[in-house]
Design an enzyme around this catalytic site. Structure first.
Site, PDB file in Angstrom:
ATOM      1  N   CYS A  69      82.739  75.990  25.728  1.00  0.00           N
ATOM      2  CA  CYS A  69      81.672  75.045  25.375  1.00  0.00           C
ATOM      3  C   CYS A  69      81.787  73.726  26.125  1.00  0.00           C
ATOM      4  O   CYS A  69      80.797  73.197  26.639  1.00  0.00           O
ATOM      5  CB  CYS A  69      81.685  74.795  23.867  1.00  0.00           C
ATOM      6  N   SER A  86      83.479  71.971  14.292  1.00  0.00           N
ATOM      7  CA  SER A  86      82.886  73.315  14.298  1.00  0.00           C
ATOM      8  C   SER A  86      83.421  74.174  15.447  1.00  0.00           C
ATOM      9  O   SER A  86      83.410  75.393  15.376  1.00  0.00           O
ATOM     10  CB  SER A  86      81.361  73.230  14.397  1.00  0.00           C
ATOM     11  N   ARG A  94      90.031  66.381  19.414  1.00  0.00           N
ATOM     12  CA  ARG A  94      89.243  66.757  18.238  1.00  0.00           C
ATOM     13  C   ARG A  94      88.883  65.479  17.480  1.00  0.00           C
ATOM     14  O   ARG A  94      89.757  64.654  17.203  1.00  0.00           O
ATOM     15  CB  ARG A  94      90.036  67.692  17.330  1.00  0.00           C
ATOM     16  N   ARG A 141      85.712  94.603   7.338  1.00  0.00           N
ATOM     17  CA  ARG A 141      85.677  93.703   6.159  1.00  0.00           C
ATOM     18  C   ARG A 141      84.249  93.175   5.928  1.00  0.00           C
ATOM     19  O   ARG A 141      83.819  93.027   4.799  1.00  0.00           O
ATOM     20  CB  ARG A 141      86.650  92.550   6.388  1.00  0.00           C
ATOM     21  N   HIS A 193      79.650  68.269  20.737  1.00  0.00           N
ATOM     22  CA  HIS A 193      80.766  67.761  21.548  1.00  0.00           C
ATOM     23  C   HIS A 193      80.256  66.628  22.437  1.00  0.00           C
ATOM     24  O   HIS A 193      79.137  66.691  22.962  1.00  0.00           O
ATOM     25  CB  HIS A 193      81.312  68.861  22.456  1.00  0.00           C
TER      26      HIS A 193
END
Ligand SMILES: O=C(O)C/C=C/c1cccc(C(=O)O)c1C(=O)O
EC number: 1.2.1.11
Length: 327
Positions: A111, A141, A224, A22, A231
């Site tokens: 992360c 993000s 979140r 794609r 973070h």
């Protein structure tokens, strides 16, 4: 990833950009050169020395072996191989030596695990760690571009008096969605049978593997928060040995990959808005527990897209090419 390679002046002779069918055909400008995005097929890895994967675990499972078969070193940013015994799970500031034990694939940790390891490893080396209790405050993000857009849309809706509608967060593939704006969501990824989310269990399991120490008791809560990049983590540790607080602060201030921002009298402490776009992990609010003898609390912030992903992967590649005599 491309931006980090350029900022680090990584010595690549050529850059091959691979993606799904794609996305194939689009062109990306890299240092003034228009590089076409090609479809990621097994054959596309012919002649590739280092393959940086960050396209989801399914793609890594399908194509990383094909890249290795054609002579590439794979640095995989997904969880596909992180817990595989023969695959090194590497945070360069902690266990760079593991890079040279690879059998074709090196895994980049999650992360939230990466930034916590950079901050805690110096403490682990000097004082030992018995227990970690961590609450994360993770940016939108981390859940992708659609999550960033949803945060902005739900914020705009609330600010204009409309009712916010969510269809992505906390987990796009699940039925229930909640607005992130002016809210926090104590769910990152799906829940497991033990009541912890996959994100929280990654922090447990990856900490044990990176430090090669499964005795450490890790209790995470992954949340979140309405932040776009960066973070944050409130980390409480119980050390094996006693410590003097000033010694811990000096240790952190002189440890690789870390910047100590700890001056409460002048309201100096790490913040995601300041950490976004930066390479280091920032640590502050370092304080001795009020009740537990070897208890220590700290606040750890890092750009989740950089040190939490792209930078960590590029640092692994830098160490490998240095060993190969290229750098
Ligand atoms: O949501 C976050 O803040 C971190 C998300 C990480 C993530 C999201 C989807 C798949 C994965 C994965 O398991 O590869 C991962 C990861 O652990 O790197």
């Amino acid at each position: 990833m491309i931006d980090t390679l350029l900022r680090r002046e990584f010595p690549f002779a050529s850059l091959k950009l691979l993606a799904s069918a794609r996305s194939a055909g689009t062109v990306i400008d890299v240092r003034g050169e228009s590089i076409p995005v090609l479809e990621a097929t097994p054959e596309a890895f012919e002649g590739v020395d280092i393959a940086l994967f960050s396209a989801g675990g399914d793609v890594s499972l399908r194509l990383a072996p094909e890249a290795v078969k054609r002579g590439a070193l794979v640095i995989d940013n997904t969880s596909a191989y992180r817990m595989a015994p023969e695959v090194p799970l590497v945070v360069p500031e902690v266990n760079a030596h593991e890079i040279f034990n690879h059998h074709g694939i090196i895994a980049n940790p999650n992360c939230s695990t990466i930034q916590m390891m950079v901050a805690l490893y110096p403490i682990y080396q000097v004082y030992g760690i018995r227990r970690i209790v961590v609450s994360t405050y993770q940016a939108a993000s981390g859940a992708g571009q659609r999550a960033i857009e949803e945060l902005k849309q739900t914020a705009a809706a609330i600010l204009t008096g409309e009712s916010p509608t969510a269809s992505v967060l906390p987990v796009s593939k699940l039925e229930k969605h909640y607005p992130l704006a002016f809210n926090v969501l104590p769910q990152i990824d799906v829940f497991e049978a033990n009541g912890y989310t996959k994100e929280e269990m990654k922090m447990v399991n990856e900490t044990h593997k990176i430090l090669a120490d499964s005795r450490i008791q890790v209790t995470p809560t992954a949340v979140r928060v309405p932040v776009v990049y960066g973070h944050s983590e409130a980390v409480y540790v119980e050390t094996e040995k006693p410590f003097v607080l000033e010694d811990v602060k000096n240790l952190l201030a002189n440890s690789p990959g870390l910047i100590l921002q700890d001056d409460p009298a002048n309201q100096i402490y790490p913040q995601p808005l300041q950490a976004a776009g930066e390479f280091p992990v920032f640590v502050g609010r370092v304080r001795k527990d009020l009740f537990v003898e070897n208890g220590l609390s700290l606040w750890v912030v890092a750009d989740n897209i950089l040190k939490g992903a792209a930078l960590n992967a590029v640092q692994i590649a830098e160490i490998w090419v240095r060993q190969e005599g290229v750098l």
